[in-house]
Design an enzyme around this catalytic site. Structure first.
Site, PDB file in Angstrom:
ATOM      1  N   ASP A  31       0.832  -1.208   0.000  1.00  0.00           N
ATOM      2  CA  ASP A  31       0.000   0.000   0.000  1.00  0.00           C
ATOM      3  C   ASP A  31       0.863   1.252   0.000  1.00  0.00           C
ATOM      4  O   ASP A  31       2.067   1.211   0.309  1.00  0.00           O
ATOM      5  CB  ASP A  31      -0.891  -0.028   1.257  1.00  0.00           C
ATOM      6  CG  ASP A  31      -2.203   0.691   1.063  1.00  0.00           C
ATOM      7  OD1 ASP A  31      -2.309   1.511   0.133  1.00  0.00           O
ATOM      8  OD2 ASP A  31      -3.123   0.444   1.866  1.00  0.00           O
TER       9      ASP A  31
ATOM     10  N   ASN B 170      -0.191   5.295   1.031  1.00  0.00           N
ATOM     11  CA  ASN B 170      -1.387   6.048   1.379  1.00  0.00           C
ATOM     12  C   ASN B 170      -1.260   7.564   1.456  1.00  0.00           C
ATOM     13  O   ASN B 170      -2.053   8.215   2.143  1.00  0.00           O
ATOM     14  CB  ASN B 170      -1.950   5.522   2.707  1.00  0.00           C
ATOM     15  CG  ASN B 170      -2.795   4.279   2.484  1.00  0.00           C
ATOM     16  OD1 ASN B 170      -3.587   4.238   1.549  1.00  0.00           O
ATOM     17  ND2 ASN B 170      -2.611   3.273   3.304  1.00  0.00           N
TER      18      ASN B 170
ATOM     19  N   ASP C  29     -10.842   1.945  -3.110  1.00  0.00           N
ATOM     20  CA  ASP C  29     -11.392   1.639  -1.796  1.00  0.00           C
ATOM     21  C   ASP C  29     -12.911   1.601  -1.849  1.00  0.00           C
ATOM     22  O   ASP C  29     -13.564   1.179  -0.900  1.00  0.00           O
ATOM     23  CB  ASP C  29     -10.942   2.691  -0.764  1.00  0.00           C
ATOM     24  CG  ASP C  29      -9.533   2.411  -0.279  1.00  0.00           C
ATOM     25  OD1 ASP C  29      -9.044   1.287  -0.496  1.00  0.00           O
ATOM     26  OD2 ASP C  29      -8.912   3.321   0.316  1.00  0.00           O
TER      27      ASP C  29
HETATM   28  C1  GLA Z   1      -5.673   1.952   2.193  1.00  0.00           C
HETATM   29  C2  GLA Z   1      -6.120   0.780   1.346  1.00  0.00           C
HETATM   30  C3  GLA Z   1      -7.165  -0.015   2.086  1.00  0.00           C
HETATM   31  C4  GLA Z   1      -6.631  -0.460   3.435  1.00  0.00           C
HETATM   32  C5  GLA Z   1      -6.128   0.726   4.225  1.00  0.00           C
HETATM   33  C6  GLA Z   1      -5.423   0.293   5.482  1.00  0.00           C
HETATM   34  O1  GLA Z   1      -6.665   2.887   2.290  1.00  0.00           O
HETATM   35  O2  GLA Z   1      -6.585   1.202   0.107  1.00  0.00           O
HETATM   36  O3  GLA Z   1      -7.605  -1.111   1.327  1.00  0.00           O
HETATM   37  O4  GLA Z   1      -5.589  -1.386   3.212  1.00  0.00           O
HETATM   38  O5  GLA Z   1      -5.234   1.524   3.467  1.00  0.00           O
HETATM   39  O6  GLA Z   1      -4.956   1.356   6.211  1.00  0.00           O
END
Ligand code: GLA
Length: 733
Positions: A477, A479, A547
């Site tokens: 990931d 973010n 998401d």
């Molecule tokens: C991101 C990902 C999610 C999840 C969160 C966890 O938003 O897209 O699917 O894994 O992080 O913090």
């Protein structure tokens, strides 16, 4: 032979199955673009370079060189000398003067395709691809630009890239290095691109090309949710089955620019490359700079053919994973089920229930390391939290394996939380500008992956965990976007390299990972689909799409993603209702059918589901096994678009031999007092008969495609149905 050099008039002919690309030269050695489009078979000519028409060709009339440079269809235009359209290469000499001019020096044609140093790129053997390299030179700067065209005949693709070489004694500064340019006469072009945001990634947008410049780009350090490194120019009226399409897609995961410009003479210049904003690169004597690759395709049969060209190409020449042509395990991910609130026992409970329904892998998402129970700490401390996972990771993984499930895990390796042991020990490892408070995103900073020591640390901390237990899958990931572009290691002269060096750091990490763990199933992710690009496909056969797991929102996200990417690359799961992002309630079946168009899995607390939904999971996992070979390997057809009609959506996948076609129809909004809806299907053998599974009804392929198919009225919003047509062998007609 895909590439042919016509010696007598110095024209390069590049042929794929259905397209031809012609490159020509002026007497001075300017390399120009003659043609791209339908496949040509005869001798090529270069009258389209308009050399006679422009009496200013420099060797004939130096006086008006400026007019020549500003209208000639350049194959790789340079800035500062007289072409006022967007340039592809801006170079400064040691005195800071910007300008370069490139002339043909030599070329070579070879079977196969060489690797691009440190970058993801397409591949193929001598039977699949042939490469043309044209060497251009600026004799004043002693700089060479090596233009590379790899022709993939079968998939109608030309992969283009450029390498800039400093052969002189001066240090040069590259301020812009694009990877591809296409100069064409305008055909009333419309531009198609993908745009959106977090939770609504890659929606399709289309509009007229006007005078001036229209661009899509990213400066976020990743390709981004907002815009996508893709652009297509299409002729008016282009739809799924007809019209001319010229498309470019960038194999890069950082800042990009894709732009179309229409100029005073109604010519159109389409360019793609690393975003020149906040980019410059010091090229010392003897060094070279490799620009990433652009995938170029032409379709004379509308967008459907373009999509299938890209799909076939990525499946055969970009995705390396051993999972590329394999069924991926049906996984259940605990993120939407538990968020940070889980422990060893809860995960085992999920695994036990999941096993009963045919699910094959448990993925433990965020929250298993450091003291992470919220999102404001511990990134960087990749040490198992034994308060949550009593007895450690190996014990959990072994127990999950005993239940009969494989095990996968989440990481966010590129980040550091201010509240982490890593940050306390190495504050200088985060990107930051001196004296300036760093801009936080999701409570975290970005690690400086331009540094080899940071890359080593990150790699070892991930690899150590993977070596410690039987982990078969990683969700990687990322973010937040990059800000505060300061590195403690780079000096002032090299600071403009940071964005690109960061991306190279990410590629190095993932390269090491797939080399040490070749059997690992890697899924890239960036706050959903924020780094969904062909660069990432080189490392991971699938990428988390968004998401937003709501089935109806996913229709548009998956339509836009499927426009370019093979369906098996789209991470798609069934999640709980009301949906956690939009609050919508949709039937469980529809969530299943929509997710079956991607990798397939679950993102819910299976231990809390009512029995009838658990039974549906058993049905869906069976459907996955029944249809996944078809979905993963077949030809994709877009039948109807909810984005366009606001009422219903339909897509189909046909096996390559056209023996079966699976069409999925979603009625988004019910309408009163309507007859059955007629839709026109695609992908069938027009001479064959097909049985609609579950009925006794036999249809001819030609009627389904040309006369249409009737969808019986359905009741309710968000309802859906798959239609599986199977070809009848001639003796059972
Ligand atoms: C991101 C990902 C999610 C999840 C969160 C966890 O938003 O897209 O699917 O894994 O992080 O913090």
């Amino acid at each position: 032979m895909a590439i042919y050099y016509q010696e007598e008039n110095r024209i390069f002919q590049l042929h794929t199955k259905r397209s031809t690309y012609l490159i020509g030269m002026t007497p001075e050695g300017y390399v120009g673009h003659i043609y791209y489009g339908e496949r040509l078979f005869q001798r090529a000519d270069h009258y389209l370079l308009r050399m006679g028409e422009i009496p200013f060709t420099p060797s004939v009339n130096k006086r008006e060189k400026l007019s020549f440079l500003d209208s000639f269809p350049m194959e790789y235009p340079t800035g500062g000398i007289g072409d006022f359209r967007e340039s592809c290469l801006n170079v400064k000499n040691e005195k800071g003067q910007m300008g370069s001019e490139l002339f043909y020096v030599s070329h070579r044609i070879y079977e196969g395709k060489e690797k691009l140093a440190d970058l993801p790129a397409s591949f193929g053997n001598g039977e699949e691809v042939q490469t043309l390299e044209i060497v251009l030179e600026d004799g004043i700067l002693n700089l060479q630009a090596v233009l590379s065209y790899s022709v993939f005949e079968k998939e109608d693709v030309i992969a283009r890239s450029v390498r800039i070489v400093n052969r002189g004694k001066e240090t040069l500064r590259l301020e812009k290095v694009f990877s591809a340019c296409l100069d064409m006469d305008n055909e009333a072009f419309e531009m198609i691109n993908l745009c959106g945001s977090w939770a609504r990634e890659r929606h399709i947008q289309r509009g007229a090309v006007r005078y001036g410049k229209q661009a899509v780009s990213s400066l976020r350090g990743e390709s981004g949710h907002q815009e996508h490194p893709f652009m297509a120019l299409v002729t008016p009226g282009t739809d799924q089955q007809q019209g001319k399409v010229y498309a470019m897609h960038f194999v890069y995961s950082g800042n990009f620019l894709a732009q179309v410009e229409m100029n005073q003479f109604d010519s159109v210049r389409m360019v793609m490359g690393i975003n020149p904003e906040q980019f410059d690169w010091v090229l010392s004597p003897g060094e070279d700079f490799q620009a990433p690759e652009v995938i170029l395709t032409y379709s004379g049969e509308g967008l459907g053919r373009m999509s299938r060209n890209f799909h076939d190409f990525y499946r055969s020449h970009m995705i390396r994973s051993i999972y590329n042509h394999k069924k991926r395990p049906i996984l259940i991910n605990n993120w939407e089920a538990t968020y940070f609130k889980f422990d060893h026992e809860k995960l085992l409970e999920i695994a036990r229930e999941a096993k009963k329904c045919g699910i094959e892998m448990l993925v433990m998402d965020d929250g298993w390391f450091g003291k992470r129970n919220t999102d404001d700490n511990s990134l960087g401390d990749w040490v198992v939290n034994e308060e949550k996972l009593k007895g450690g990771l190996k014990k959990l993984v072994d127990q999950v394996n005993e239940i009969g499930l494989e095990f996968g895990i989440w990481f966010e390796p590129e980040m550091v939380s201010p509240d982490s042991d890593l940050y306390r020990a190495h504050p200088d490892w985060a990107l930051q500008i001196d004296k300036r408070e760093g801009t936080m995103g999701r409570n975290q900073y970005v690690l400086d992956l331009s540094r080899a020591d940071v890359v080593d640390y990150v790699y070892e901390s991930v690899a150590k965990i993977l070596r410690s237990a039987n982990i078969r899958y990683v969700k990687w990931d990322m973010n937040r976007f990059l800000t505060d572009l300061g590195s403690a290691r780079l000096d002032a002269a090299h600071h403009g390299e940071l964005f690109h060096r960061y991306v190279l750091g990410v590629y190095e990490l993932q390269e090491r990972l797939v080399r040490e763990f070749p059997e690992l199933l890697l899924e890239n992710c960036a706050s959903g689909g924020g780094r969904f690009d062909p660069g990432m496909l080189y490392y991971s056969p699938q990428i988390w799409c968004s998401d937003d797991t709501d089935a109806i929102e996913r229709l548009m996200i998956q339509e836009g993603t499927g426009l370019i990417y093979p369906l098996a690359a789209m991470g798609a799961h069934v999640s709980d209702c009301p949906n956690h992002i939009v609050g919508r309630i949709t039937p469980f079946e529809t969530r299943g059918y929509v997710a079956l168009a991607g990798t397939f899995g679950y993102e819910l607390d299976i231990t809390k589901l009512p029995d009838e939904q658990r039974e549906m999971i058993c049905e869906q996992t069976k459907m996955y096994h029944k249809y996944n070979d078809l979905v993963r390997e077949g030809d994709y057809y877009r039948i109807a678009s909810y984005r366009e009609n606001h009422k219903f959506d339909a897509w189909a996948v046909a096996s390559k031999d056209k023996r079966e076609v699976l069409m999925t129809y979603v009625q988004v909004l019910a309408e009163p007092n309507k007859r059955s809806r007629k839709i026109y299907l695609q992908g069938f053998d027009k001479e064959a008969l097909y049985l609609l599974e579950g009925t006794k009804q036999v249809y001819s392929g030609e009627m389904l495609m040309y006369a249409g198919f009737l969808i019986e009225p359905m009741e309710g919003d968000f309802v859906s149905r798959p239609y599986h047509f199977v070809k009848k062998e001639s003796d059972d007609r």
